[in-house]
Design an enzyme around this catalytic site. Structure first.
Site, PDB file in Angstrom:
ATOM      1  N   ASN A  69      61.474  97.554 -50.061  1.00 16.96           N
ATOM      2  CA  ASN A  69      60.661  98.649 -50.585  1.00 16.96           C
ATOM      3  C   ASN A  69      61.596  99.650 -51.253  1.00 16.96           C
ATOM      4  OD1 ASN A  69      58.980 100.797 -51.084  1.00 16.96           O
ATOM      5  ND2 ASN A  69      58.539 101.254 -48.921  1.00 16.96           N
ATOM      6  N   LYS A  89      60.799 102.126 -53.037  1.00 15.93           N
ATOM      7  CA  LYS A  89      60.213 103.482 -53.095  1.00 15.93           C
ATOM      8  C   LYS A  89      60.383 104.063 -54.505  1.00 15.93           C
ATOM      9  CE  LYS A  89      60.886 103.851 -48.172  1.00 15.93           C
ATOM     10  NZ  LYS A  89      60.996 104.694 -47.003  1.00 15.93           N
ATOM     11  N   HIS A  97      51.404 102.614 -46.798  1.00 14.86           N
ATOM     12  CA  HIS A  97      52.706 103.087 -46.304  1.00 14.86           C
ATOM     13  C   HIS A  97      52.558 104.520 -45.771  1.00 14.86           C
ATOM     14  CE1 HIS A  97      56.861 104.366 -46.222  1.00 14.86           C
ATOM     15  NE2 HIS A  97      57.185 103.095 -46.203  1.00 14.86           N
ATOM     16  N   GLU A 142      54.318 107.023 -46.075  1.00 16.13           N
ATOM     17  CA  GLU A 142      54.591 108.093 -47.055  1.00 16.13           C
ATOM     18  C   GLU A 142      53.361 108.360 -47.907  1.00 16.13           C
ATOM     19  OE1 GLU A 142      58.190 106.341 -48.582  1.00 16.13           O
ATOM     20  OE2 GLU A 142      59.207 106.836 -46.701  1.00 16.13           O
ATOM     21  N   GLU A 166      55.650  99.971 -38.756  1.00 12.07           N
ATOM     22  CA  GLU A 166      56.677 100.938 -39.134  1.00 12.07           C
ATOM     23  C   GLU A 166      56.438 102.255 -38.393  1.00 12.07           C
ATOM     24  OE1 GLU A 166      58.533  99.932 -43.179  1.00 12.07           O
ATOM     25  OE2 GLU A 166      56.761 101.127 -43.585  1.00 12.07           O
ATOM     26  N   GLY A 215      63.502 106.037 -42.581  1.00  9.02           N
ATOM     27  CA  GLY A 215      64.467 106.869 -43.296  1.00  9.02           C
ATOM     28  C   GLY A 215      65.249 107.816 -42.403  1.00  9.02           C
ATOM     29  N   SER A 260      64.396 102.059 -40.772  1.00 11.51           N
ATOM     30  CA  SER A 260      65.853 102.113 -40.626  1.00 11.51           C
ATOM     31  C   SER A 260      66.468 100.751 -40.306  1.00 11.51           C
ATOM     32  CB  SER A 260      66.257 103.159 -39.576  1.00 11.51           C
ATOM     33  OG  SER A 260      65.849 104.455 -39.991  1.00 11.51           O
TER      34      SER A 260
HETATM   35  P1  PGA Z   1      63.724 102.748 -44.292  1.00  9.65           P
HETATM   36  O1  PGA Z   1      62.254 102.625 -44.910  1.00  9.65           O
HETATM   37  O2  PGA Z   1      64.248 101.352 -44.128  1.00  9.65           O
HETATM   38  O3  PGA Z   1      64.501 103.549 -45.305  1.00  9.65           O
HETATM   39  O4  PGA Z   1      63.596 103.446 -42.987  1.00  9.65           O
HETATM   40  C1  PGA Z   1      61.381 101.606 -44.494  1.00  9.65           C
HETATM   41  C2  PGA Z   1      60.066 101.768 -45.179  1.00  9.65           C
HETATM   42  O5  PGA Z   1      59.658 102.911 -45.415  1.00  9.65           O
HETATM   43  O6  PGA Z   1      59.397 100.779 -45.502  1.00  9.65           O
END
Ligand code: PGA
Length: 266
Positions: A9, A11, A95, A97, A169, A175, A215
C-alpha cells in the site's frame, strides 16, 4: 489451501514519473515462486505502474487504494470501480485512514465492496480496532462488528465474494512502528472468519485469506507468517523500500512453499 499474499500500500507516495521505476525495482527484487504480489499505488500512478510491470513482470498484480460507492455521477474528484478497468485488478477498501479522513462507515464500505466485486476487482477489506478498544478488551467485538457491518448487505448469492481478502490492521499499529503480536493477530483471524461465517460465508470463511497489516517489516514478517491462520501482509511504509520488500517476500516464499509441501527455493 489459502495463497500467501503480500500487498504493498503505497498510500499518497510516488508520482507518475517515478512510480514505474519503483514498481519495476520491487518486482525484480521479489521474484519468488508461489507468493501473490500486489502493488497498490495512487490512482494517478496506476497507468505508469501498469506499463512498467507489463514489460517486466506481469505476474505482479496492481491494485487501487479506494473506489467510490456509486458507478458514475456528480461526485467531484471521485473514481468509480468500472473506471479501473485495464488499470487495476485489486482494490483496498475501508482502510482506517479513509475511515478517519473521509468518514467511511462499515455500511459505506459494504457498498463499495459490492461495486468492486461487480467490476471484477479483488477487494482487500480492512478492519481493525483503535488502541482504546484493545485496552478496554473490546478489540474482538469491534472487529466482529466491522465485519458484520461491511458484509451484511452482500448478497449470499454473490459468486464473486469468494475473491474477498481481509486485512486485519489494528489502527494503533499503522505507521507507528508498533506491531501487534503474531499471537494476537492470529487470534483475530478466528474472530474475522467467525464473523464472515455468520454473514453467510459459511463454507468459504475458512478459505478467505486474512492478512496482517500494521508496521510490517522484513524483521517482523516471520512472526506473522509463522501463524498458520495468517496468509500474508498489507505493507505500508516498508512497501516503498525495495530491500524491505525483498526480505518480506522472501520470507513469504518460505511459508508458501511449506503450504504446498515443497522445499523452499532457498
Ligand atoms: P504501515 O501501514 O505498514 O506503514 O504501518 C500499513 C497500512 O496502512 O496498510
Amino acid at each position: 489451501m489459502r495463497p500467501v499474499i503480500i500487498a504493498a500500500n503505497w498510500k499518497m507516495h510516488t508520482s507518475p514519473s517515478d512510480a514505474g521505476e519503483l514498481a519495476r525495482t520491487i518486482a525484480a527484487r521479489t521474484r519468488e515462486p508461489h507468493v501473490v504480489r500486489v502493488i497498490c499505488p495512487p490512482f494517478l500512478c496506476l497507468a505508469a505502474v501498469g506499463e512498467a510491470l507489463a514489460a517486466s513482470d506481469p505476474e505482479v498484480a496492481i491494485g487501487a487504494q479506494n473506489v467510490h460507492h456509486e458507478l458514475a455521477g456528480a461526485y467531484t474528484g471521485e473514481v468509480s470501480a468500472p473506471m479501473l478497468e485495464g488499470l487495476a485488478t485489486w482494490v483496498i477498501l475501508g482502510h482506517s485512514e479513509r475511515r478517519r479522513d473521509a468518514g467511511e462507515t462499515d455500511e459505506l464500505i459494504g457498498r463499495k465492496l459490492g461495486r468492486a466485486l461487480s467490476a471484477g476487482l479483488r477487494p482487500i477489506v480492512c478492519v481493525g480496532e483503535q488502541l482504546q478498544d484493545r485496552e478496554a478488551g473490546r478489540a474482538d467485538a469491534v472487529v466482529r462488528n466491522q465485519i458484520e457491518g461491511i458484509f451484511r448487505a452482500l448478497e449470499a448469492g454473490n459468486e464473486a465474494r469468494s475473491t474477498v481478502v481481509i486485512a486485519y490492521e489494528p489502527v494503533w499499529a499503522i505507521g507507528t512502528g508498533r506491531n501487534a503480536s503474531g499471537a494476537d493477530a492470529a487470534a483475530m483471524t478466528g474472530v474475522i472468519r467467525a464473523g464472515l461465517a455468520a454473514q453467510g460465508f459459511v463454507a468459504e470463511a475458512e478459505d478467505v485469506p486474512v492478512l496482517y497489516g500494521g508496521s510490517v517489516t522484513s524483521a517482523n514478517i516471520g512472526e506473522f507468517l509463522g501463524e498458520p491462520s495468517i496468509d500474508g501482509a498489507l505493507v505500508g511504509g516498508a512497501s516503498l523500500k525495495p530491500d524491505e520488500m525483498a526480505g518480506i517476500v522472501a520470507r513469504a516464499a518460505i511459508t508458501a512453499a511449506a503450504r504446498l509441501g515443497q522445499p523452499a527455493a532457498r
